[in-house]
Design an enzyme around this catalytic site. Sequence first.
Site, mmCIF file in Angstrom:
data_model
loop_
_atom_site.group_PDB
_atom_site.id
_atom_site.type_symbol
_atom_site.label_atom_id
_atom_site.label_comp_id
_atom_site.label_asym_id
_atom_site.label_seq_id
_atom_site.Cartn_x
_atom_site.Cartn_y
_atom_site.Cartn_z
ATOM 1 N N ASP A 15 47.758 -42.731 12.736
ATOM 2 C CA ASP A 15 48.768 -43.644 13.297
ATOM 3 C C ASP A 15 49.999 -42.792 13.621
ATOM 4 O O ASP A 15 50.007 -41.587 13.390
ATOM 5 C CB ASP A 15 49.113 -44.747 12.275
ATOM 6 C CG ASP A 15 50.095 -45.774 12.826
ATOM 7 O OD1 ASP A 15 50.062 -46.059 14.036
ATOM 8 O OD2 ASP A 15 50.922 -46.292 12.046
ATOM 9 N N TYR A 47 54.875 -44.746 19.752
ATOM 10 C CA TYR A 47 53.894 -44.793 20.839
ATOM 11 C C TYR A 47 54.164 -45.991 21.756
ATOM 12 O O TYR A 47 53.885 -45.934 22.948
ATOM 13 C CB TYR A 47 52.475 -44.939 20.269
ATOM 14 C CG TYR A 47 51.836 -43.652 19.814
ATOM 15 C CD1 TYR A 47 52.508 -42.426 19.870
ATOM 16 C CD2 TYR A 47 50.531 -43.655 19.323
ATOM 17 C CE1 TYR A 47 51.896 -41.267 19.437
ATOM 18 C CE2 TYR A 47 49.912 -42.492 18.900
ATOM 19 C CZ TYR A 47 50.590 -41.302 18.956
ATOM 20 O OH TYR A 47 49.980 -40.143 18.530
ATOM 21 N N GLY A 48 54.675 -47.059 21.165
ATOM 22 C CA GLY A 48 54.857 -48.299 21.919
ATOM 23 C C GLY A 48 55.813 -48.172 23.093
ATOM 24 O O GLY A 48 55.840 -49.032 23.977
ATOM 25 N N CYS A 79 45.896 -47.691 14.744
ATOM 26 C CA CYS A 79 47.055 -47.965 15.593
ATOM 27 C C CYS A 79 46.565 -48.731 16.817
ATOM 28 O O CYS A 79 45.649 -48.261 17.514
ATOM 29 C CB CYS A 79 47.685 -46.636 16.006
ATOM 30 S SG CYS A 79 48.964 -46.764 17.266
ATOM 31 N N ASN A 80 47.127 -49.906 17.037
ATOM 32 C CA ASN A 80 46.699 -50.722 18.184
ATOM 33 C C ASN A 80 47.066 -50.074 19.510
ATOM 34 O O ASN A 80 46.300 -50.122 20.466
ATOM 35 C CB ASN A 80 47.367 -52.102 18.142
ATOM 36 C CG ASN A 80 46.792 -53.001 17.070
ATOM 37 O OD1 ASN A 80 45.968 -53.856 17.336
ATOM 38 N ND2 ASN A 80 47.213 -52.796 15.835
ATOM 39 N N THR A 81 48.263 -49.481 19.567
ATOM 40 C CA THR A 81 48.721 -48.891 20.824
ATOM 41 C C THR A 81 47.773 -47.760 21.234
ATOM 42 O O THR A 81 47.278 -47.715 22.368
ATOM 43 C CB THR A 81 50.161 -48.339 20.677
ATOM 44 O OG1 THR A 81 50.960 -49.312 20.000
ATOM 45 C CG2 THR A 81 50.769 -48.023 22.022
ATOM 46 N N CYS A 193 49.973 -54.763 15.699
ATOM 47 C CA CYS A 193 50.504 -53.416 15.471
ATOM 48 C C CYS A 193 50.306 -53.209 13.985
ATOM 49 O O CYS A 193 50.637 -54.092 13.178
ATOM 50 C CB CYS A 193 51.988 -53.337 15.825
ATOM 51 S SG CYS A 193 52.772 -51.821 15.238
ATOM 52 N N THR A 194 49.729 -52.069 13.613
ATOM 53 C CA THR A 194 49.360 -51.892 12.205
ATOM 54 C C THR A 194 50.577 -51.825 11.279
ATOM 55 O O THR A 194 50.444 -51.993 10.072
ATOM 56 C CB THR A 194 48.506 -50.617 12.034
ATOM 57 O OG1 THR A 194 49.184 -49.513 12.663
ATOM 58 C CG2 THR A 194 47.134 -50.813 12.656
HETATM 59 N N1 DGL Z 1 51.390 -48.654 14.459
HETATM 60 C C1 DGL Z 1 51.299 -48.548 15.875
HETATM 61 C C2 DGL Z 1 50.438 -49.675 16.470
HETATM 62 O O1 DGL Z 1 49.613 -50.238 15.795
HETATM 63 C C3 DGL Z 1 52.569 -48.487 16.684
HETATM 64 C C4 DGL Z 1 53.731 -47.721 16.258
HETATM 65 C C5 DGL Z 1 54.509 -47.045 17.386
HETATM 66 O O2 DGL Z 1 54.994 -47.705 18.331
HETATM 67 O O3 DGL Z 1 54.603 -45.845 17.269
HETATM 68 O O4 DGL Z 1 50.539 -49.977 17.624
#
Ligand code: DGL
Length: 269
Positions: A15, A47-48, A79-81, A193-194
């Site tokens: 993540d 990442y978002g 991580c969803n993104t 988002c995790t």
């Molecule tokens: N934990 C990440 C997710 O599940 C996102 C965190 C980020 O934006 O860096 O999307």
Amino acid sequence: MKAEQATTAPLLFFDTGIGGLSILRESQKLMPTAPVIYAADYAGMPYGMKSEEELSTRIPLLLGRLVERYKPQLVTIACNTASTIALDVVRSVLDIPVVGTVPAIKPASQMTKTGVIGLLGTKATIRQPYVDRLAAEFAPDKKILRFGAPDLVYAAEARLRDEVPDPKIISRAVSGLTDQEYGDQIDTVILACTHFPLVQEELQKSFVRDIQFIDGSNGIARRIADLTQHVIWPKSPKNGVFVTTGTVEQLSSYQSALKTFGLTTLEAL
Ligand code: DGL
């Protein structure tokens, strides 16, 4: 006959920060002695707010280096993104199983009574065609109201450092959903988002009505257990490794929380 050897090849979780711990937590319930490498791309966070192009290059490169260094038997993109953007490309470059994390639209669609579902994710996740496809396939008759809440990532990070998350961030995320048309009918919220399960309690307090929250962590842990059912895990847990693309010094305020996950060795990539 030779006794079967317990594996030393770890499970690797990936993540940007500590969000993936929500998945590791569920995974450790099913496989408490599995060796763990937890990799956080703090240098690339958030990442978002990054583009699809940047992430589709960065994530496979990083995972390639991590796999070479730690020789895991399975990678979980926690991580969803990262998953909604780069899962296919990562699978095409790694020759071990890769489990992704995508918004739990299918179970949410079965849970909602009002037919109105909120989806909280990063700005990058909520605009992905992957999410459109999940919605079309699993919830064609439901309303899914999406909201990108990048600050909530930082609220979750603060929570893990044992700080109180900024209440303004929490209420902004909630009103981002409830202020939309039909928002007052939301009864189910997908934490896409995790990081967000770590502030679920705070989110619930900020909603007027009782909300059922759902995230993918449970299903992902079951998937990992399924894919590794042939593996003989060690008898007792070994110390896990937390590896960061940032600096180890940055991790000092997380150390006691990381210990509860058995992540006692801190390393820089
Ligand atoms: N934990 C990440 C997710 O599940 C996102 C965190 C980020 O934006 O860096 O999307």
